[in-house]
Design an enzyme around this catalytic site. Structure first.
Site, short mmCIF file in Angstrom:
data_model
loop_
_atom_site.label_atom_id
_atom_site.label_comp_id
_atom_site.label_asym_id
_atom_site.label_seq_id
_atom_site.Cartn_x
_atom_site.Cartn_y
_atom_site.Cartn_z
N LYS A 127 -3.12 11.05 -1.37
CA LYS A 127 -4.34 10.06 -0.81
C LYS A 127 -5.75 10.96 -1.21
CE LYS A 127 -5.75 7.11 3.19
NZ LYS A 127 -5.58 7.22 4.35
N SER B 155 -5.21 1.88 5.72
CA SER B 155 -6.24 2.20 4.29
C SER B 155 -5.75 2.75 2.99
CB SER B 155 -6.93 3.83 4.76
OG SER B 155 -6.71 4.72 5.40
N SER C 58 -2.59 4.28 9.28
CA SER C 58 -2.73 4.02 7.61
C SER C 58 -1.92 5.20 6.70
CB SER C 58 -4.25 4.99 7.54
OG SER C 58 -4.96 4.11 7.85
#
Lengths: 98, 496
Positions: B80, B155, B179
């Protein structure tokens, strides 16, 4: 009305956000709705309840005060928007003298 | 020839260890897959071709030299874009960090490299991890491989989509309010939020420091556990990192039985707002768990209904403070520095130009909640609710080993559907937020497809702090039984 357009403008100044006029209108409406929804925390948060700031109960964490490797000046300045003489170059931070 | 992108992470590591394929072959197969499908999915913000092949070559050389390779050496991974990685662009999905290359590795990045994982690139995310759909990325949304018109969660939607589209067998996410778990649920993958403090936050760009936790994303429970053990453990660079042994999650995932486990169904996470097909699959999941020998009871956590409200005061307060570091002076974007403007004016113009709408909304909300005169009414009250939620968990865990609920109230919604309605967007994290507020562990594992739309549904398993192994044990047993009955969930995903 929990929050007004003028309050949003004031908060934006505090938070260093140069919001446009249309953003002030837009955010004031949205933030009013959001604040209306989150205000319900007051329904259950009685006086005798202790607040939790952090899930892990921590006291201060210490380490020995020893010299250890760190970033050198070149690496530290590599991502700077502007640098000069091995230092960060910034816009003026004081008002100009009259 | 085996399609190397279809293997589990554990199988991939074995194939490399046994010399059936080189780590370079494995990396190249995934890079080829990315080249073939990511134009449509947009899971990656940056693909590090040279870095990945270099890391893979190093694994092959170590094997040739007779070194003992770790359990995940040679396995590709998607990282990420909220973790720093030395010399590789790190944007957090924001324009304010466009083009920035960090001078150091996050502890998570460092541990992945040391374990021989091959980092393919950086994945898309909602800007500074604020969102539930990746639509708040400044670089455009990621699409759900199950239906390209739908969101992959957020996210960490880039990480979950990369797994579901077979571009990587493993990924790393961060979970502040869901997330990792919500993207896992809506893409038919597995995602775990370890106990707060279980994985170092050093080099993880902060959203809300008292809630943020990095964790593993995978296509099955054992792979997630293997990755968990690679990244977890005490780090002196993060003062909130827990200095205790890492829970034995791999052993728990391998054990895979639930005999005698006490499982609590959270009564509050049902009813209005929950999609019928999500409820149905969840009810069937609970029946399956019960049939495997677990002792299932209903529990009430009355204050969970207030978790979302408390979260949207605590999180903006912390993030408005954390994001003050983006000041246009030391790194990142600088706008309007024409020699006439003051530092303060340049700062305000830069933040206006560099931040997107959701980030601005939360900064203003947090600034408000922390203001003199409002602090007690908002932030102070929210912190008390945090105590009540933690107490609810403590009480429930007196009679249960783990708690279960749907991971999200609905399946993946359509891109654009909630983008103008922040409150509707926030509801996606309704069931995941309590574990962030309490600091406990929680994960999502697939539990089928909703009959009405054919999209994945996630089962959430919640465990007390430092008992991460319990959730892996239940999730692995459930996954094995569910797969035996219905086949692997990703077999139902459309070919891209």
């Amino acid at each position: 009305m929990a929050i007004t357009r003028d309050e949003v403008a004031h908060l934006a100044r505090l938070a260093r956000l140069a919001l446009r006029d249309d953003e002030l209108d837009h955010f004031a409406t949205q933030l009013d709705v959001i604040l209306g929804a989150v205000a319900r925390v007051a329904e259950v948060a009685a006086d005798d309840i202790r607040p939790t700031s952090h899930s892990v109960p921590l006291t201060n964490v210490f380490r020995p005060d020893e010299v250890r490797p760190s970033l050198d000046p070149v690496a530290s300045l590599a991502g700077a928007p502007a640098a000069e003489d091995g230092r960060f170059r910034v816009p003026r931070i004081l008002e100009e003298e009259a | 020839m085996t399609d190397l992108t279809r293997l589990t992470a554990a199988e991939t590591a074995r194939v490399v260890r046994d010399g059936e394929a080189s780590a370079v072959d494995v990396a190249q197969a995934h890079l080829d897959r990315i080249a073939a499908v990511d134009e449509r999915v947009h899971a990656f913000l940056h693909v590090d071709i040279e870095g990945a092949l270099g890391a893979a070559r190093a694994v092959d050389e170590r094997r040739a030299a007779g070194d003992d390779l770790g359990p995940l050496a040679g396995v590709p991974l998607a990282l990420k874009d909220v973790f720093t990685m030395a010399g590789v662009p790190t944007t957090c999905g924001s324009k304010i960090l466009e083009g920035w290359r960090p001078p150091y590795d996050a502890t998570v990045t460092r541990r992945l490299k040391d374990a021989g994982l091959v980092i393919l690139g950086k994945t898309n995310m909602d800007e500074f991890a604020m969102g539930s759909s990746t639509e708040n990325s400044a670089y455009g949304p990621t699409r759900n491989p199950w239906d390209l018109d739908r969101i992959p969660g957020g996210s960490g939607g880039g990480s979950s989509a990369s797994l579901a589209a077979f571009m990587a067998p493993l990924a790393i996410g961060t979970d502040t309010g869901g997330s990792i778990r919500q993207p896992a649920a809506v893409t038919g993958t597995v995602g775990a939020k370890p106990t707060y403090g279980g994985v170092s936050r050093y080099g993880l760009v902060a959203l809300a420091s008292s809630l943020d936790q990095a964790g593993p994303c995978a296509r099955n429970v054992l792979d997630a556990a293997l990755l968990h053990e690679v990244i977890a453990g005490h780090d002196p660079f993060d003062s909130t990192s827990i200095d205790r042994p890492v829970p034995e999650v791999v052993a728990a995932a391998r054990r895979g039985d639930v005999q005698g486990m006490r499982v609590g169904v959270v009564r509050e996470f049902a009813g209005e707002g929950y999609q019928a097909g999500v409820q149905q699959r969840f009810t069937e999941a609970v029946e399956l768990i019960s049939s495997l020998g677990a002792d299932v009871v209903e529990v009430s956590c009355p204050h969970f209904d207030y978790a979302l409200a408390a979260y949207y005061l605590i999180l903006p307060s912390e993030c408005s403070s954390n994001l003050a570091r983006f000041d246009a002076m030391r790194y990142g974007l600088r706008v309007g520095d024409d020699g006439t403007r003051s530092a303060e004016e340049v700062m305000s113009l830069t933040r206006e130009a560099g931040f997107g709408d959701e980030v601005k909304r939360r900064i203003i909300l947090g600034t408000y909640a922390l203001s003199s005169g409002y602090y007690d009414a908002y932030y102070g009250q929210a912190q008390k609710v945090r105590t009540l939620i933690t107490d609810d968990f403590t009480k429930a865990f007196e009679t249960c080993d783990v708690l279960v609920s749907p991971t999200t109230p609905t399946t993946a919604f359509r891109i654009g559907e909630r983008v103008d309605d922040p409150l509707a967007m926030y509801l996606a994290d309704l069931c995941t937020i309590p574990s962030n507020l309490s600091g406990g562990a929680a994960m999502s594992v697939p539990c089928g497809l909703a009959p009405e739309d054919g999209l994945p549904v996630g089962l959430q398993v919640m465990a007390p702090a430092l008992a991460d192994d319990r959730m892996y044990r239940l999730a692995a047993a459930f996954e094995a039984a569910h797969t035996e009955a219905h086949g692997p969930i990703l077999d139902g995903a459309p070919a891209l």
